[in-house]
Design a protein around this motif. Structure first.
Motif, PDB file in Angstrom:
ATOM      1  N   LEU A 214      15.512  56.188  29.113  1.00  0.00           N
ATOM      2  CA  LEU A 214      14.917  55.431  30.158  1.00  0.00           C
ATOM      3  C   LEU A 214      13.269  55.057  29.712  1.00  0.00           C
ATOM      4  O   LEU A 214      12.751  54.057  30.320  1.00  0.00           O
ATOM      5  CB  LEU A 214      14.680  56.688  31.417  1.00  0.00           C
ATOM      6  N   GLN A 215      12.988  55.907  28.814  1.00  0.00           N
ATOM      7  CA  GLN A 215      11.435  55.547  28.493  1.00  0.00           C
ATOM      8  C   GLN A 215      11.414  54.154  28.055  1.00  0.00           C
ATOM      9  O   GLN A 215      11.899  53.581  27.589  1.00  0.00           O
ATOM     10  CB  GLN A 215      11.109  56.448  27.224  1.00  0.00           C
TER      11      GLN A 215
ATOM     12  N   LEU B  82      17.148  47.828  39.872  1.00  0.00           N
ATOM     13  CA  LEU B  82      16.555  47.715  41.213  1.00  0.00           C
ATOM     14  C   LEU B  82      17.110  48.835  41.949  1.00  0.00           C
ATOM     15  O   LEU B  82      18.597  48.869  41.746  1.00  0.00           O
ATOM     16  CB  LEU B  82      16.735  46.459  42.126  1.00  0.00           C
ATOM     17  N   VAL B  83      16.483  49.764  42.618  1.00  0.00           N
ATOM     18  CA  VAL B  83      17.022  50.987  43.418  1.00  0.00           C
ATOM     19  C   VAL B  83      16.603  50.604  44.779  1.00  0.00           C
ATOM     20  O   VAL B  83      15.475  50.695  45.224  1.00  0.00           O
ATOM     21  CB  VAL B  83      16.645  52.281  42.943  1.00  0.00           C
TER      22      VAL B  83
ATOM     23  N   LEU C  50      14.450  36.844  38.660  1.00  0.00           N
ATOM     24  CA  LEU C  50      13.349  37.714  38.350  1.00  0.00           C
ATOM     25  C   LEU C  50      13.489  38.809  37.285  1.00  0.00           C
ATOM     26  O   LEU C  50      12.633  39.098  36.844  1.00  0.00           O
ATOM     27  CB  LEU C  50      12.784  37.965  39.677  1.00  0.00           C
ATOM     28  N   MET C  51      14.721  39.486  37.547  1.00  0.00           N
ATOM     29  CA  MET C  51      14.902  40.889  36.840  1.00  0.00           C
ATOM     30  C   MET C  51      15.258  40.531  35.406  1.00  0.00           C
ATOM     31  O   MET C  51      15.989  39.379  34.797  1.00  0.00           O
ATOM     32  CB  MET C  51      16.164  41.650  37.653  1.00  0.00           C
ATOM     33  N   ARG C  52      15.158  41.546  34.571  1.00  0.00           N
ATOM     34  CA  ARG C  52      15.169  41.293  33.229  1.00  0.00           C
ATOM     35  C   ARG C  52      16.678  41.671  33.210  1.00  0.00           C
ATOM     36  O   ARG C  52      17.345  41.170  32.288  1.00  0.00           O
ATOM     37  CB  ARG C  52      14.399  42.508  32.474  1.00  0.00           C
ATOM     38  N   ARG C  53      17.281  42.624  33.779  1.00  0.00           N
ATOM     39  CA  ARG C  53      18.608  42.774  33.836  1.00  0.00           C
ATOM     40  C   ARG C  53      19.064  42.946  35.270  1.00  0.00           C
ATOM     41  O   ARG C  53      18.347  43.753  36.197  1.00  0.00           O
ATOM     42  CB  ARG C  53      18.816  44.189  33.068  1.00  0.00           C
ATOM     43  N   PRO C  54      20.095  42.265  35.662  1.00  0.00           N
ATOM     44  CA  PRO C  54      20.460  42.343  37.050  1.00  0.00           C
ATOM     45  C   PRO C  54      21.440  43.786  37.334  1.00  0.00           C
ATOM     46  O   PRO C  54      22.822  43.685  37.359  1.00  0.00           O
ATOM     47  CB  PRO C  54      21.369  41.190  37.290  1.00  0.00           C
ATOM     48  N   VAL C  55      20.672  44.717  37.574  1.00  0.00           N
ATOM     49  CA  VAL C  55      21.389  46.078  37.957  1.00  0.00           C
ATOM     50  C   VAL C  55      20.931  46.517  39.091  1.00  0.00           C
ATOM     51  O   VAL C  55      19.673  46.656  39.284  1.00  0.00           O
ATOM     52  CB  VAL C  55      21.297  47.130  36.659  1.00  0.00           C
ATOM     53  N   LEU C  56      21.796  46.959  40.144  1.00  0.00           N
ATOM     54  CA  LEU C  56      21.377  47.256  41.276  1.00  0.00           C
ATOM     55  C   LEU C  56      22.199  48.747  41.816  1.00  0.00           C
ATOM     56  O   LEU C  56      23.257  48.836  41.923  1.00  0.00           O
ATOM     57  CB  LEU C  56      21.715  46.261  42.312  1.00  0.00           C
TER      58      LEU C  56
ATOM     59  N   PHE D 275      18.488  59.122  40.221  1.00  0.00           N
ATOM     60  CA  PHE D 275      17.866  59.329  38.852  1.00  0.00           C
ATOM     61  C   PHE D 275      19.052  59.688  37.700  1.00  0.00           C
ATOM     62  O   PHE D 275      18.999  58.968  36.664  1.00  0.00           O
ATOM     63  CB  PHE D 275      16.896  60.523  38.871  1.00  0.00           C
ATOM     64  N   GLN D 276      19.938  60.452  38.210  1.00  0.00           N
ATOM     65  CA  GLN D 276      21.149  60.984  37.206  1.00  0.00           C
ATOM     66  C   GLN D 276      21.806  59.607  36.903  1.00  0.00           C
ATOM     67  O   GLN D 276      22.075  59.488  35.750  1.00  0.00           O
ATOM     68  CB  GLN D 276      21.966  61.796  37.884  1.00  0.00           C
ATOM     69  N   ALA D 277      22.086  58.702  37.906  1.00  0.00           N
ATOM     70  CA  ALA D 277      23.098  57.616  37.776  1.00  0.00           C
ATOM     71  C   ALA D 277      22.154  56.597  36.636  1.00  0.00           C
ATOM     72  O   ALA D 277      22.848  56.009  35.961  1.00  0.00           O
ATOM     73  CB  ALA D 277      23.337  56.944  38.997  1.00  0.00           C
ATOM     74  N   LEU D 278      20.840  56.374  37.122  1.00  0.00           N
ATOM     75  CA  LEU D 278      20.039  55.335  36.159  1.00  0.00           C
ATOM     76  C   LEU D 278      19.983  56.227  34.719  1.00  0.00           C
ATOM     77  O   LEU D 278      20.197  55.385  33.795  1.00  0.00           O
ATOM     78  CB  LEU D 278      18.622  55.418  36.678  1.00  0.00           C
ATOM     79  N   SER D 279      20.007  57.356  34.592  1.00  0.00           N
ATOM     80  CA  SER D 279      19.754  57.892  33.378  1.00  0.00           C
ATOM     81  C   SER D 279      21.061  57.806  32.375  1.00  0.00           C
ATOM     82  O   SER D 279      21.094  57.326  31.426  1.00  0.00           O
ATOM     83  CB  SER D 279      19.615  59.366  33.318  1.00  0.00           C
ATOM     84  N   GLU D 280      22.144  57.938  33.237  1.00  0.00           N
ATOM     85  CA  GLU D 280      23.514  57.503  32.669  1.00  0.00           C
ATOM     86  C   GLU D 280      23.739  55.998  32.314  1.00  0.00           C
ATOM     87  O   GLU D 280      24.285  55.847  31.090  1.00  0.00           O
ATOM     88  CB  GLU D 280      24.655  57.928  33.736  1.00  0.00           C
ATOM     89  N   HIS D 281      23.243  55.278  33.089  1.00  0.00           N
ATOM     90  CA  HIS D 281      23.371  53.782  32.934  1.00  0.00           C
ATOM     91  C   HIS D 281      22.649  53.487  31.678  1.00  0.00           C
ATOM     92  O   HIS D 281      23.080  52.890  30.716  1.00  0.00           O
ATOM     93  CB  HIS D 281      22.737  52.997  34.100  1.00  0.00           C
TER      94      HIS D 281
END
Ligand code: NAD
Length: 454
Positions: free
Chosen positions: A314-315, A392-393, A412-418, A303-309
């Motif tokens: 995030l909302q 994607l996580v 398929l993804m809006r942004r290619p982030v894994l 979650f921290q990593a997603l939040s930083e990204h």
């Protein structure tokens, strides 16, 4: 032999089916009437590969039956296994209420001599407590015999439980009564035909061995996770380090995979119970406290990593999760890292599209409102859930997620982030396919890992 297994959970059901497989006559007693009714129809209430056909075969042959009534289960039993839950109590200690309730019921109902075996994971001294309770009850009722209580901790792994039970690395029998020891040795002999790995030790040592084994494995995981935390500031890839140290036979390759933390019904609660036992014994459990704390922190990293990204915004994002069960091969969600991540994402206003081969129904029951409002969408298809996703996580490394069609996913993804919570993907390959890839303790994971190391 005639066996009674009390508790039809992950351990009790597997033990009952495997004892029946070896030709024993088994009655499994379960207090939940709905569970008993389903089992009697041959429906297995948990996901455990290979369990259902075994159970159906032995129900049909009459070798295995289920009952809600203890009296029916124990009436002719030579060996009675206690396999009920021992969850964490409020202070972290093992909650023994189910085990002691079974012991009290046995004290009231046993009318013949037999062996009572504790298969539940219980703190040192519980076997003695159970023996005292049962034998005091027998004395009160004027019964002219006493019951031997043994400890037989279970080491099966959910997801490969049948195989682990049928071909165990070792069987530990904690028993201070030589006659009972011999009966248990005979019960397990067919499971150990290829290699004699039956260890007969004291009841107390057997009880402690189970906690020490789980605490050691949890320590390995938290250790590598702490090393992963050091990798970002030191500019090192934990995967190279893992290979570097795993080839040392003194360290070994198992349980040294960095990831988003351990969960399940055993490691977290058993580490906490051992901490509590140490506290009560006046011994400072410094290592165990650190293992537990590191694991709690590790579960928050994704979650921290997603939040930083997303720079805190995030909302309104859509995040796809692959894997919800605490590990592959099971539908067990107890203390699963996915739940910590799900809670945080939902609280941050993220729409979550989550996939798991077997655990989506159980997750839907945990988050009914989020499902109803469309904030949590569940599917068994990994491709459905990545549609329109901003990230994607990977949380649980099911085989189905190991080699997906990444070109299709990218489309398929809006942004290619894994974000790879189990470090199963090839960073270079994903980079070449246009993904922004982040693995735990791998290059670019971000500042949260560095902070976690402090
Ligand atoms: N799950 C694992 O992978 C695993 C592995 C090794 C050891 N253990 C240990 O084995 C024990 C059981 O774990 P589990 O995962 O099977 O638990 P579980 O919660 O899946 O199953 C326990 C079952 O016992 C039943 N039960 C409780 N009290 C009862 C009573 N008085 N009479 C009849 N049934 C009763 C419950 O209804 C439940 O179905 C625990 O001590 C656990 O730590 C678990």
């Amino acid at each position: 032999m005639r066996i009674c297994v009390i508790g039809a959970g992950y351990v009790g059901l597997v033990a009952a089916a495997c004892f029946a497989e070896m030709g024993n006559r088994v009655i499994c007693v379960e207090r939940d009437p709905f569970r008993v009714a389903r089992l009697a129809r041959g429906e297995v209430p948990i996901h455990e590969p290979g369990l259902e056909p075994m159970l159906k075969a032995h129900l049909a042959s009459g070798q295995l039956s289920f009952s809600q009534h203890l009296a029916e289960g124990i009436v002719q039993a030579e060996i009675i296994f206690i396999a009920v839950g021992t969850p964490s109590g409020e202070d972290g200690s093992a909650d023994l209420s189910h085990v002691l309730a079974v012991a009290a019921a046995l004290a009231e109902r046993l009318n013949h001599t037999c062996i009572v075996v504790d298969k539940s994971t219980v703190p040192v001294g519980t076997g003695e407590q159970v023996a005292e309770l049962i034998n005091a009850g027998l004395d009160q009722r004027g019964k002219p015999f006493r019951i031997a209580v043994a400890s037989n901790p279970e080491f099966l792994k959910e997801g490969s439980a049948i195989d682990d039970f049928m071909r165990p690395d070792r069987v530990i029998i904690g028993c201070d009564d030589p006659v009972a020891s011999e009966v248990l040795r005979r019960l397990y002999a067919p499971f150990l035909r290829n290699h004699e790995r039956l260890l007969c030790i004291s009841v107390r040592a057997a009880e402690f061995s189970k906690y020490a084994a789980n605490a050691f494995l949890a320590t390995k995981i938290s250790f590598i996770n702490e090393m992963a935390g050091l990798c970002a500031p030191l500019n090192v890839d934990i995967e190279e380090v893992r290979r570097g140290i795993g080839s040392d036979t003194r360290i070994g390759t198992h349980f040294i995979y960095a990831g988003c933390g351990y969960g399940g019904s055993c490691f977290p609660k058993d580490v906490r119970a051992l901490i509590r036992s140490a506290e009560m014994a006046g011994v400072e459990p410094g290592i165990l406290r650190a293992v537990d704390a590191r694991n709690a922190l590790q579960k928050t990293l994704l979650f921290q990593a997603l939040s930083e990204h997303f720079s805190g915004y995030l909302q309104g994002c859509v995040v796809a999760l692959w894997g919800l069960a605490f590990k592959p091969g099971t539908d067990d969600l107890r203390e699963a890292p996915s739940l910590v991540l799900l809670d945080a994402l939902l609280a941050a206003g993220v729409t979550v599209q989550a996939c798991d081969p077997v655990a989506t129904a159980a997750v839907a029951m945990l988050y009914p409102q989020a499902v109803e409002h469309g904030q949590l969408r569940l599917s068994e298809s990994p491709y459905n859930v990545v549609e329109g996703a901003d990230a994607l996580v990977l949380v649980t490394e099911w085989k189905q997620f190991r080699q997906p069609d990444f070109a299709r996913i990218r489309g398929l993804m809006r942004r290619p982030v894994l974000f790879d919570g189990r470090n199963i993907y090839d960073a270079q390959q994903l980079g070449e396919l246009g993904f922004l890839y982040r693995g735990i303790g791998r290059p670019g994971f971000g500042h949260c890992m560095a902070r976690a190391a402090c």
